[in-house]
Write a protein that holds these residues in place. Structure first.
Motif, short mmCIF file in Angstrom:
data_model
loop_
_atom_site.label_atom_id
_atom_site.label_comp_id
_atom_site.label_asym_id
_atom_site.label_seq_id
_atom_site.Cartn_x
_atom_site.Cartn_y
_atom_site.Cartn_z
N THR A 159 0.87 -1.11 -0.02
CA THR A 159 0.08 0.16 0.05
C THR A 159 1.09 1.37 0.06
N GLU A 160 0.50 2.45 -0.54
CA GLU A 160 1.19 3.51 -0.61
C GLU A 160 0.80 4.53 0.25
N HIS A 161 1.94 5.21 1.04
CA HIS A 161 1.67 6.20 1.92
C HIS A 161 2.77 7.25 1.83
N GLU A 162 2.23 8.54 2.09
CA GLU A 162 2.95 9.71 2.21
C GLU A 162 4.01 9.49 3.77
N VAL A 163 4.96 9.72 3.68
CA VAL A 163 6.13 9.64 4.56
C VAL A 163 5.59 10.26 5.98
N SER A 164 5.05 11.38 6.11
CA SER A 164 4.74 12.17 7.01
C SER A 164 3.24 11.54 7.61
N GLU B 238 4.69 5.31 13.88
CA GLU B 238 6.22 5.04 14.32
C GLU B 238 6.30 3.58 13.95
N GLU B 239 5.69 2.68 13.96
CA GLU B 239 5.67 1.31 13.80
C GLU B 239 5.99 1.10 12.45
N GLN B 240 5.29 1.93 11.56
CA GLN B 240 5.59 1.84 9.89
C GLN B 240 6.87 2.33 9.81
N GLN B 241 7.20 3.43 10.46
CA GLN B 241 8.36 4.02 10.15
C GLN B 241 9.79 3.07 10.40
N ARG B 242 9.58 2.61 11.68
CA ARG B 242 10.40 1.33 11.94
C ARG B 242 10.41 0.18 11.04
N GLU B 243 9.34 -0.23 10.66
CA GLU B 243 9.36 -1.45 9.73
C GLU B 243 9.93 -1.08 8.30
N LEU B 244 9.91 0.32 8.00
CA LEU B 244 10.59 0.63 6.68
C LEU B 244 12.02 1.28 6.78
N GLY B 245 12.57 1.39 8.14
CA GLY B 245 13.66 1.80 8.20
C GLY B 245 13.89 3.36 8.11
N GLN C 223 6.40 12.60 0.07
CA GLN C 223 7.10 11.55 -0.81
C GLN C 223 6.42 10.37 -0.59
N ARG C 224 6.11 9.53 -1.54
CA ARG C 224 5.26 8.38 -1.15
C ARG C 224 6.17 7.22 -1.20
N VAL C 225 5.85 6.33 -0.09
CA VAL C 225 6.56 5.13 0.10
C VAL C 225 5.68 3.87 0.21
N LEU C 226 6.08 2.70 -0.16
CA LEU C 226 5.26 1.38 -0.08
C LEU C 226 5.50 0.52 1.29
N LEU C 227 4.35 0.23 1.72
CA LEU C 227 4.39 -0.81 2.83
C LEU C 227 3.91 -2.06 2.61
N PRO C 228 4.55 -3.09 2.89
CA PRO C 228 4.10 -4.42 2.44
C PRO C 228 2.70 -4.83 3.01
N ALA C 229 1.89 -5.47 2.42
CA ALA C 229 0.41 -5.72 2.49
C ALA C 229 -0.01 -7.05 2.12
#
Length: 162
Positions: free
Chosen positions: A74-79, A83-90, A137-143
């Motif tokens: 799934t696509e998300h804006e960085v902002s 916190e958990e998603q940020q950790r998951e993506l480094g 910026q848009r980043v991808l989270l595994p789904a």
């Protein structure tokens, strides 16, 4: 006035219909779901296979990766990341632009230091490789992929069957 055909030059090919189909994305690959392609009419499948075979033959001998790893996301804006998603993506969030409070400050002094040094423009974000990311910026989270694997997928009727 008759419209002149576009000359088939390397430059025109690179900015042609495929470039237009990808639109404004920065995608370097087309990922097509096998289960959905197998549900398309047989005539469509014949044309698709013919095009894929033609491309394979045209670039035979051109070095290519042995395989690829594709995962649903799934696509998300960085902002907007938690916190958990940020950790998951480094992704790290830095409100003080790399500065850290002196180690001798007590808790009250640290809060005061942070209030004085916090960037009014918001945090700076960095990926795990240290590259700065824009907050929009848009980043991808595994789904989880909503389309089942082709071995387990039921027939899904395309609009062409309607």
């Amino acid at each position: 006035m008759t419209e002149q055909p576009v000359p088939d030059t390397p430059h025109n090919r690179m900015s042609g219909p495929i470039h237009g189909w990808f639109s404004l994305s920065y995608s370097n690959y087309l990922v097509a779901n096998r289960a959905l392609m197998q549900c398309m009419p047989l005539g469509w499948q014949d044309r698709m296979v013919a095009c894929l075979e033609e491309m394979r033959e045209a670039f035979e001998g051109v070095p290519q990766a042995e395989g690829f790893r594709v995962e649903a996301a799934t696509e998300h804006e960085v902002s907007d990341l938690t916190e958990e998603q940020q950790r998951e993506l480094g992704i790290t969030e830095d409100w003080y632009r790399g500065e850290t409070p002196p180690h001798w400050l007590d808790a009250d002094e640290i809060r005061e230091w942070e209030a004085e040094h916090e960037d009014p423009d918001g945090p700076a974000y960095h990926d795990r490789d240290g590259n700065e990311l824009e907050s929009h910026q848009r980043v991808l989270l595994p789904a989880v992929d909503p389309v089942p694997h082709y071995r387990h997928a039921p027939y899904i009727a395309p609009k062409t069957d309607a």
